[in-house]
Motif scaffolding. Sequence first.
Motif, PDB file in Angstrom:
ATOM      1  N   UNK A   1       0.858  -1.183   0.000  1.00 57.06           N
ATOM      2  CA  UNK A   1       0.000   0.000   0.000  1.00 57.06           C
ATOM      3  C   UNK A   1       0.891   1.228   0.000  1.00 57.06           C
ATOM      4  N   UNK A   2       0.502   2.189  -0.777  1.00 56.57           N
ATOM      5  CA  UNK A   2       1.273   3.420  -0.852  1.00 56.57           C
ATOM      6  C   UNK A   2       1.223   4.155   0.488  1.00 56.57           C
ATOM      7  N   UNK A   3       2.348   4.653   0.989  1.00 55.92           N
ATOM      8  CA  UNK A   3       2.334   5.385   2.263  1.00 55.92           C
ATOM      9  C   UNK A   3       1.441   6.634   2.230  1.00 55.92           C
ATOM     10  N   UNK A   4       1.169   7.155   1.041  1.00 57.68           N
ATOM     11  CA  UNK A   4       0.305   8.328   0.930  1.00 57.68           C
ATOM     12  C   UNK A   4      -1.155   7.990   1.212  1.00 57.68           C
ATOM     13  N   UNK A   5      -1.542   6.727   1.107  1.00 56.45           N
ATOM     14  CA  UNK A   5      -2.933   6.352   1.335  1.00 56.45           C
ATOM     15  C   UNK A   5      -3.189   5.862   2.760  1.00 56.45           C
ATOM     16  N   UNK A   6      -2.179   5.869   3.630  1.00 56.79           N
ATOM     17  CA  UNK A   6      -2.371   5.397   4.998  1.00 56.79           C
ATOM     18  C   UNK A   6      -3.431   6.197   5.736  1.00 56.79           C
ATOM     19  N   UNK A   7      -3.426   7.512   5.610  1.00 51.74           N
ATOM     20  CA  UNK A   7      -4.395   8.352   6.309  1.00 51.74           C
ATOM     21  C   UNK A   7      -5.812   8.019   5.871  1.00 51.74           C
TER      22      UNK A   7
ATOM     23  N   UNK B   1      -6.946   5.235   4.466  1.00 49.97           N
ATOM     24  CA  UNK B   1      -7.326   3.888   4.893  1.00 49.97           C
ATOM     25  C   UNK B   1      -7.582   3.830   6.393  1.00 49.97           C
ATOM     26  N   UNK B   2      -6.798   4.566   7.169  1.00 50.17           N
ATOM     27  CA  UNK B   2      -7.003   4.605   8.610  1.00 50.17           C
ATOM     28  C   UNK B   2      -8.377   5.163   8.940  1.00 50.17           C
ATOM     29  N   UNK B   3      -8.712   6.280   8.336  1.00 50.28           N
ATOM     30  CA  UNK B   3     -10.025   6.883   8.579  1.00 50.28           C
ATOM     31  C   UNK B   3     -11.151   5.967   8.103  1.00 50.28           C
ATOM     32  N   UNK B   4     -10.964   5.332   6.968  1.00 52.42           N
ATOM     33  CA  UNK B   4     -11.987   4.425   6.454  1.00 52.42           C
ATOM     34  C   UNK B   4     -12.232   3.267   7.414  1.00 52.42           C
ATOM     35  N   UNK B   5     -11.151   2.652   7.906  1.00 51.82           N
ATOM     36  CA  UNK B   5     -11.309   1.508   8.797  1.00 51.82           C
ATOM     37  C   UNK B   5     -11.848   1.915  10.161  1.00 51.82           C
ATOM     38  N   UNK B   6     -11.465   3.067  10.666  1.00 53.10           N
ATOM     39  CA  UNK B   6     -12.001   3.523  11.956  1.00 53.10           C
ATOM     40  C   UNK B   6     -13.491   3.804  11.840  1.00 53.10           C
TER      41      UNK B   6
END
Length: 79
Positions: A18-24, A26-31
């Motif tokens: 996963x691209x490090x730019x999409x971590x934020x 994906x984090x918000x989506x999963x939370x």
Amino acid sequence: MVLTNYVLQSYSPYEAPISPHSFLHLTLLFIITGLLFMAWFFTIEVTTHSTYGNTGLNGRIAKKYKSNTFGSVGGFINS
């Protein structure tokens, strides 16, 4: 195994799938997904009524006290 210079040069660095730019994102989506699922689950558990035994609030509390009491006594007997 002896790590020679040739072996070390043949290794490639690990790349995340996963691209490090999409971590934020994906984090918000999963939370948000987890919070919505948790709210839905607790709402279903609180509002549905059991079809077994006494379904009143006092009956459910009494059933929980009985099971906790016997469970704790069983823990003392086994130890």
